[in-house]
Scaffold this motif. Structure first.
Motif, PDB file in Angstrom:
ATOM      1  N   ASP A 109       4.914  15.505 -50.923  1.00 50.40           N
ATOM      2  CA  ASP A 109       4.190  14.277 -51.260  1.00 50.40           C
ATOM      3  C   ASP A 109       3.732  13.521 -50.017  1.00 50.40           C
ATOM      4  OD1 ASP A 109       4.514  14.747 -53.957  1.00 50.40           O
ATOM      5  OD2 ASP A 109       6.337  13.525 -54.116  1.00 50.40           O
ATOM      6  N   GLU A 110       4.180  13.964 -48.862  1.00 48.38           N
ATOM      7  CA  GLU A 110       3.855  13.285 -47.611  1.00 48.38           C
ATOM      8  C   GLU A 110       2.348  13.267 -47.367  1.00 48.38           C
ATOM      9  OE1 GLU A 110       5.099  13.735 -42.881  1.00 48.38           O
ATOM     10  OE2 GLU A 110       6.174  14.847 -44.429  1.00 48.38           O
ATOM     11  N   LEU A 111       1.826  12.120 -46.988  1.00 39.68           N
ATOM     12  CA  LEU A 111       0.406  11.997 -46.653  1.00 39.68           C
ATOM     13  C   LEU A 111       0.260  12.186 -45.151  1.00 39.68           C
ATOM     14  CD1 LEU A 111       0.518  10.551 -49.492  1.00 39.68           C
ATOM     15  CD2 LEU A 111      -1.419   9.192 -48.692  1.00 39.68           C
ATOM     16  N   ASN A 112       0.141  13.450 -44.752  1.00 41.59           N
ATOM     17  CA  ASN A 112       0.105  13.711 -43.317  1.00 41.59           C
ATOM     18  C   ASN A 112      -0.614  15.015 -43.035  1.00 41.59           C
ATOM     19  OD1 ASN A 112       0.552  13.107 -40.659  1.00 41.59           O
ATOM     20  ND2 ASN A 112       2.762  13.397 -40.701  1.00 41.59           N
ATOM     21  N   ALA A 113      -1.116  15.134 -41.812  1.00 37.04           N
ATOM     22  CA  ALA A 113      -1.786  16.339 -41.331  1.00 37.04           C
ATOM     23  C   ALA A 113      -1.787  16.281 -39.816  1.00 37.04           C
ATOM     24  CB  ALA A 113      -3.218  16.419 -41.853  1.00 37.04           C
ATOM     25  N   ASN A 114      -1.861  17.458 -39.186  1.00 34.97           N
ATOM     26  CA  ASN A 114      -1.801  17.489 -37.730  1.00 34.97           C
ATOM     27  C   ASN A 114      -2.383  18.790 -37.209  1.00 34.97           C
ATOM     28  OD1 ASN A 114       0.153  18.375 -35.174  1.00 34.97           O
ATOM     29  ND2 ASN A 114      -0.461  16.232 -35.145  1.00 34.97           N
ATOM     30  N   CYS A 115      -2.941  18.742 -36.023  1.00 32.14           N
ATOM     31  CA  CYS A 115      -3.255  19.953 -35.262  1.00 32.14           C
ATOM     32  C   CYS A 115      -2.660  19.763 -33.882  1.00 32.14           C
ATOM     33  CB  CYS A 115      -4.752  20.216 -35.166  1.00 32.14           C
ATOM     34  SG  CYS A 115      -5.153  21.684 -34.170  1.00 32.14           S
ATOM     35  N   GLY A 116      -1.612  20.514 -33.582  1.00 28.68           N
ATOM     36  CA  GLY A 116      -0.926  20.371 -32.312  1.00 28.68           C
ATOM     37  C   GLY A 116      -1.561  21.195 -31.219  1.00 28.68           C
ATOM     38  N   PRO A 117      -1.061  21.068 -30.002  1.00 27.40           N
ATOM     39  CA  PRO A 117      -1.566  21.823 -28.862  1.00 27.40           C
ATOM     40  C   PRO A 117      -1.667  23.316 -29.151  1.00 27.40           C
ATOM     41  CG  PRO A 117       0.032  20.195 -28.126  1.00 27.40           C
ATOM     42  CD  PRO A 117       0.058  20.171 -29.626  1.00 27.40           C
ATOM     43  N   GLY A 118      -2.763  23.917 -28.717  1.00 30.56           N
ATOM     44  CA  GLY A 118      -2.954  25.346 -28.905  1.00 30.56           C
ATOM     45  C   GLY A 118      -3.492  25.736 -30.261  1.00 30.56           C
ATOM     46  N   GLY A 119      -3.843  24.741 -31.112  1.00 31.72           N
ATOM     47  CA  GLY A 119      -4.485  25.060 -32.377  1.00 31.72           C
ATOM     48  C   GLY A 119      -3.557  25.317 -33.544  1.00 31.72           C
ATOM     49  N   LYS A 120      -2.422  24.611 -33.600  1.00 29.99           N
ATOM     50  CA  LYS A 120      -1.455  24.783 -34.686  1.00 29.99           C
ATOM     51  C   LYS A 120      -1.682  23.698 -35.741  1.00 29.99           C
ATOM     52  CE  LYS A 120       0.529  28.033 -32.250  1.00 29.99           C
ATOM     53  NZ  LYS A 120       0.200  29.436 -32.542  1.00 29.99           N
ATOM     54  N   ILE A 121      -2.318  24.073 -36.856  1.00 32.71           N
ATOM     55  CA  ILE A 121      -2.720  23.122 -37.893  1.00 32.71           C
ATOM     56  C   ILE A 121      -1.726  23.137 -39.042  1.00 32.71           C
ATOM     57  CG2 ILE A 121      -4.520  22.537 -39.573  1.00 32.71           C
ATOM     58  CD1 ILE A 121      -6.512  23.995 -37.674  1.00 32.71           C
ATOM     59  N   ILE A 122      -1.355  21.946 -39.490  1.00 31.04           N
ATOM     60  CA  ILE A 122      -0.498  21.831 -40.668  1.00 31.04           C
ATOM     61  C   ILE A 122      -0.979  20.663 -41.520  1.00 31.04           C
ATOM     62  CG2 ILE A 122       1.247  20.334 -39.596  1.00 31.04           C
ATOM     63  CD1 ILE A 122       3.354  22.102 -41.127  1.00 31.04           C
ATOM     64  N   PHE A 123      -1.091  20.899 -42.808  1.00 28.93           N
ATOM     65  CA  PHE A 123      -1.430  19.855 -43.778  1.00 28.93           C
ATOM     66  C   PHE A 123      -0.306  19.786 -44.799  1.00 28.93           C
ATOM     67  CE2 PHE A 123      -5.540  19.444 -42.075  1.00 28.93           C
ATOM     68  CZ  PHE A 123      -6.288  18.502 -42.780  1.00 28.93           C
ATOM     69  N   TYR A 124      -0.075  18.591 -45.327  1.00 32.76           N
ATOM     70  CA  TYR A 124       0.858  18.399 -46.418  1.00 32.76           C
ATOM     71  C   TYR A 124       0.049  18.135 -47.687  1.00 32.76           C
ATOM     72  CZ  TYR A 124       4.350  18.254 -42.776  1.00 32.76           C
ATOM     73  OH  TYR A 124       5.147  18.596 -41.714  1.00 32.76           O
ATOM     74  N   SER A 125       0.449  18.742 -48.784  1.00 31.24           N
ATOM     75  CA  SER A 125      -0.362  18.694 -49.998  1.00 31.24           C
ATOM     76  C   SER A 125      -0.610  17.277 -50.489  1.00 31.24           C
ATOM     77  CB  SER A 125       0.293  19.524 -51.099  1.00 31.24           C
ATOM     78  OG  SER A 125       1.595  19.063 -51.390  1.00 31.24           O
ATOM     79  N   GLY A 126       0.315  16.369 -50.184  1.00 32.88           N
ATOM     80  CA  GLY A 126       0.166  14.997 -50.638  1.00 32.88           C
ATOM     81  C   GLY A 126      -1.115  14.334 -50.186  1.00 32.88           C
ATOM     82  N   ILE A 127      -1.527  14.616 -48.971  1.00 34.51           N
ATOM     83  CA  ILE A 127      -2.714  13.950 -48.446  1.00 34.51           C
ATOM     84  C   ILE A 127      -3.970  14.440 -49.149  1.00 34.51           C
ATOM     85  CG2 ILE A 127      -3.299  15.533 -46.529  1.00 34.51           C
ATOM     86  CD1 ILE A 127      -3.705  12.968 -44.804  1.00 34.51           C
ATOM     87  N   ILE A 128      -3.950  15.698 -49.598  1.00 38.68           N
ATOM     88  CA  ILE A 128      -5.094  16.250 -50.326  1.00 38.68           C
ATOM     89  C   ILE A 128      -5.099  15.758 -51.769  1.00 38.68           C
ATOM     90  CG2 ILE A 128      -6.210  18.366 -51.127  1.00 38.68           C
ATOM     91  CD1 ILE A 128      -4.983  19.805 -48.704  1.00 38.68           C
ATOM     92  N   ASP A 129      -3.931  15.829 -52.396  1.00 39.68           N
ATOM     93  CA  ASP A 129      -3.848  15.511 -53.824  1.00 39.68           C
ATOM     94  C   ASP A 129      -3.936  14.016 -54.107  1.00 39.68           C
ATOM     95  OD1 ASP A 129      -3.553  18.212 -54.358  1.00 39.68           O
ATOM     96  OD2 ASP A 129      -1.356  18.124 -54.332  1.00 39.68           O
ATOM     97  N   GLN A 130      -3.173  13.222 -53.378  1.00 39.98           N
ATOM     98  CA  GLN A 130      -3.116  11.796 -53.685  1.00 39.98           C
ATOM     99  C   GLN A 130      -4.403  11.063 -53.322  1.00 39.98           C
ATOM    100  OE1 GLN A 130       0.593   9.736 -52.728  1.00 39.98           O
ATOM    101  NE2 GLN A 130       1.630  11.718 -52.505  1.00 39.98           N
ATOM    102  N   LEU A 131      -5.073  11.524 -52.265  1.00 39.14           N
ATOM    103  CA  LEU A 131      -6.340  10.896 -51.876  1.00 39.14           C
ATOM    104  C   LEU A 131      -7.538  11.588 -52.506  1.00 39.14           C
ATOM    105  CD1 LEU A 131      -5.766  10.075 -48.090  1.00 39.14           C
ATOM    106  CD2 LEU A 131      -5.352   8.654 -50.091  1.00 39.14           C
ATOM    107  N   LYS A 132      -7.266  12.659 -53.275  1.00 41.20           N
ATOM    108  CA  LYS A 132      -8.335  13.398 -53.957  1.00 41.20           C
ATOM    109  C   LYS A 132      -9.463  13.747 -52.978  1.00 41.20           C
ATOM    110  CE  LYS A 132      -7.421  11.443 -58.552  1.00 41.20           C
ATOM    111  NZ  LYS A 132      -6.122  10.813 -58.169  1.00 41.20           N
ATOM    112  N   GLN A 228     -12.044   4.847 -45.440  1.00 41.55           N
ATOM    113  CA  GLN A 228     -11.969   3.796 -46.452  1.00 41.55           C
ATOM    114  C   GLN A 228     -10.803   4.050 -47.403  1.00 41.55           C
ATOM    115  OE1 GLN A 228     -15.986   4.071 -47.971  1.00 41.55           O
ATOM    116  NE2 GLN A 228     -16.734   2.399 -46.667  1.00 41.55           N
ATOM    117  N   LYS A 229     -10.613   5.310 -47.788  1.00 38.25           N
ATOM    118  CA  LYS A 229      -9.467   5.672 -48.624  1.00 38.25           C
ATOM    119  C   LYS A 229      -8.158   5.404 -47.883  1.00 38.25           C
ATOM    120  CE  LYS A 229     -11.576   9.337 -51.449  1.00 38.25           C
ATOM    121  NZ  LYS A 229     -11.522  10.776 -51.811  1.00 38.25           N
ATOM    122  N   MET A 230      -8.132   5.750 -46.587  1.00 37.72           N
ATOM    123  CA  MET A 230      -6.932   5.542 -45.781  1.00 37.72           C
ATOM    124  C   MET A 230      -6.597   4.050 -45.696  1.00 37.72           C
ATOM    125  SD  MET A 230      -5.469   8.279 -44.620  1.00 37.72           S
ATOM    126  CE  MET A 230      -5.787  10.012 -44.245  1.00 37.72           C
TER     127      MET A 230
END
Length: 272
Positions: A109-132, A228-230
């Motif tokens: 449910d976490e509203l978060n996403a990141n791309c760390g050094p070297g191109g390591k991308i992670i998204f949490y489903s909450g940010i996609i689902d809750q913000l549609k 605006q959603k944020m």
């Protein structure tokens, strides 16, 4: 001279290892030209390796809990959007074509996403689902995060953190590979990868991310609806993402001013 430049100057004297003034990316259509100060003793490869270990631990823990999502519609959307954005990353720095990019979606449910050094991308489903989020809005977030990695904002923060620690502790902790050095490195990694980015870093990520998304065929106007959603979401209980990426009217205004620079790129780009 900026604060980081002063820190680098002090650190260089202590360590007999200078600070390099670099520009990690080309300016692009949005014109990012700020020089960055990096400790020469702290290479891009070292930072990438440090972060890769942390990233793999996060992914492994998610997998062990059954939370790593590789098969859902959202996971497939995320990978497809990432593929298009990653293909444009060499426009800003050619060596990004050789990065070991990774994309993962974690069910949370976490509203978060990141791309760390070297191109390591992670998204949490909450940010996609809750913000549609639409594909264009996902691309706006991902482009912004990729921009942080391309500009090596993490390494820049680490350079500053090293300078602060060196000034406090002296050169001894970093002259060998003993326990003190390892503890200091751990402190620096935590410091630089968890604290909010500076206003200038956020502005750079906004603009480069906007251009990346446009070049990849995603509507740059989605950056406005995203923030605006944020801003609306953060009125009550700010999500984790907002602790390091605060929305503001000035941020939205800056994006609106930059959109005309990248619209021609979007119009020329393939949309699939």
């Amino acid at each position: 001279m900026g604060k980081l430049a002063v820190v680098c100057a002090v650190g260089a004297g202590v360590l007999l290892a200078g600070c390099q003034a670099v520009n990690t990316t080309s300016g692009g259509a949005v014109g990012i030209e700020r020089k960055q100060y990096m400790f020469s003793m702290l290479s891009s490869q070292q930072v990438d390796q440090m972060y890769a270990q942390s990233y793999q631990q996060t992914v492994s823990e998610a997998n062990s809990k059954g939370a790593l999502d590789k098969t859902s519609a959202n996971a497939k959307r995320l990978q497809a959007i990432a593929n298009r954005l990653i293909a444009q990353a060499p426009v800003f720095r050619p060596d990004a074509a050789q990065w070991n990019w990774e994309v993962n979606l974690v069910k949370s449910d976490e509203l978060n996403a990141n791309c760390g050094p070297g191109g390591k991308i992670i998204f949490y489903s909450g940010i996609i689902d809750q913000l549609k989020l639409s594909d264009d809005e996902i691309a706006a977030i991902m482009g912004h995060e990729i921009a942080h990695a391309l500009r090596e904002h993490g390494r820049e923060s680490m350079s500053k953190a090293y300078g602060v620690e060196i000034a406090k502790q002296g050169a001894g902790a970093l002259l060998g590979l003993g326990q003190d050095s390892l503890q200091l490195a751990d402190t620096v990694v935590n410091y630089s990868l968890t604290l909010p980015n500076s206003r200038s870093n956020e502005n750079e990520a906004d603009l480069i991310g906007l251009e990346l998304a446009a070049r990849a065929g995603y509507n740059p106007n989605a950056a406005i609806t995203l923030w605006q959603k944020m801003a609306k979401e953060s009125q009550d209980a700010p999500p984790e993402f907002m602790s390091t990426h605060p929305a503001s009217s000035s941020r939205i205004a800056a994006l609106q001013a930059a959109i005309p620079k990248v619209l021609p790129l979007y119009e020329q780009a393939p949309k699939t």
